[in-house]
Design an enzyme around this catalytic site. Sequence first.
Site, mmCIF file in Angstrom:
data_model
loop_
_atom_site.group_PDB
_atom_site.id
_atom_site.type_symbol
_atom_site.label_atom_id
_atom_site.label_comp_id
_atom_site.label_asym_id
_atom_site.label_seq_id
_atom_site.Cartn_x
_atom_site.Cartn_y
_atom_site.Cartn_z
ATOM 1 C CE LYS A 121 25.242 46.833 62.011
ATOM 2 N NZ LYS A 121 26.268 47.500 61.190
ATOM 3 C CE1 TYR B 94 14.837 53.654 95.622
ATOM 4 C CE2 TYR B 94 14.624 53.422 93.247
ATOM 5 C CZ TYR B 94 14.473 52.902 94.525
ATOM 6 O OH TYR B 94 13.958 51.651 94.693
#
Length: 384
Positions: free
Chosen positions: A35, A265
């Site tokens: 899957k 950042y």
Amino acid sequence: MIDYNKIRVEISLDNLAANVRRFQGVCGAVIPVIKSDAYGHGLAEVARTLAGEGVTTLAVGYVNEAVKLRCLGWTGRILALLGPVDEADAAALWEHDILAAIANMDQFDRVAGAARTRGRLDICLKFDTGMRRLGFRPEGLAALVDALRANPALSPVMASTHLASADVPEQEANVSMQAGRFQSVLDGLEQAGYAVEANIANSAGAMAHKACRMDSMRLGIAMYGANPFHGTAWEERGRGLLQTMQVSAPVLHVHTLRQGEGVSYGWTHVAERDCEVAVIGVGYADNYSRSLSGRGFMNIKGRRVPILGRVCMQMTVVDVTGLMGEGLGDGPSPRPGVKPGDRAWLLGGPAPGTITPEDLAGWWGTIPYEAFCLLGMNPRSHGK
Ligand SMILES: *Cc1c(COP(=O)(O)O)cnc(C)c1O
């Protein structure tokens, strides 16, 4: 599928096949679960490999995935674990010869309705023995048998149930309880005259619980090389599986971060002393999670290098001081150096710094399943 980036996912089909062979012969028939694009490993390539290993049934989730697999040329049996979600799915079961799990009366009525015009259909009955997600409850078996008798075109050939805690040693009793409930369902079906192929085990169920090795098993994560018992008292039972996915990205830039300077950042990392850093061309846009900020490691030339500061959209900074300059460094000698164009491995990579799925998932705060599905959406290649 992300197709503009420079991250590369390499799948080892030989290792995947070797992992499957470990289960063949131990567990009756092995039904590989492919899957979600084979847990990010590639539906078509994995199916082709499994055909070469003598596998005769493959399991997917949605009926759409089953149709895709059929259209790729798979001629064996296909089990759709989620069953038909709508009328189009129901029609596809006949059109593409798909064995669907039927988990409730709505699904049953949908296929029973379609069977009136389309004719006979094999189905898999899914039971809820404790997962409390999908499936008929064992108490409802008598009503289900009545419905089967009223709809002889529907032929139950398989019965399934799913274990909630097969990979948790402390919850072994829950597995026994689920197995017991499932056995009573199988006995009830047999008494009603329905002989079915039974399966209960996922990877962990088959590896840890002999009683769960029934007619067949549904093999997922262990085929993709991850140890379902990682970090538990049963870790030893899942050792020796071979890694099937490796992921790398390019070094974009190498420079010196001076003592006292922050990086990336928010300057969440400030250098305590001068160090050499490499900027790697991978970030959260490539499904390399921002939760790895300041936590994870990459592997460059066999050495583990820590992530410094925040993971950005397309870049991540790592500390490569140990690989640079004169002398021996803290790994095997001599220091190999790092330059733009070198590869940094997010998963796998050369020894001794090879990053396992469990390592990566642990830093990420998730499980290998999720890391595979997300990283597998990047450009992939398949080889030995
Ligand atoms: C995904 C899935 C599996 C495979 O489980 P693993 O833990 O990956 O081995 C088995 N059965 C069902 C119903 C599933 O959805």
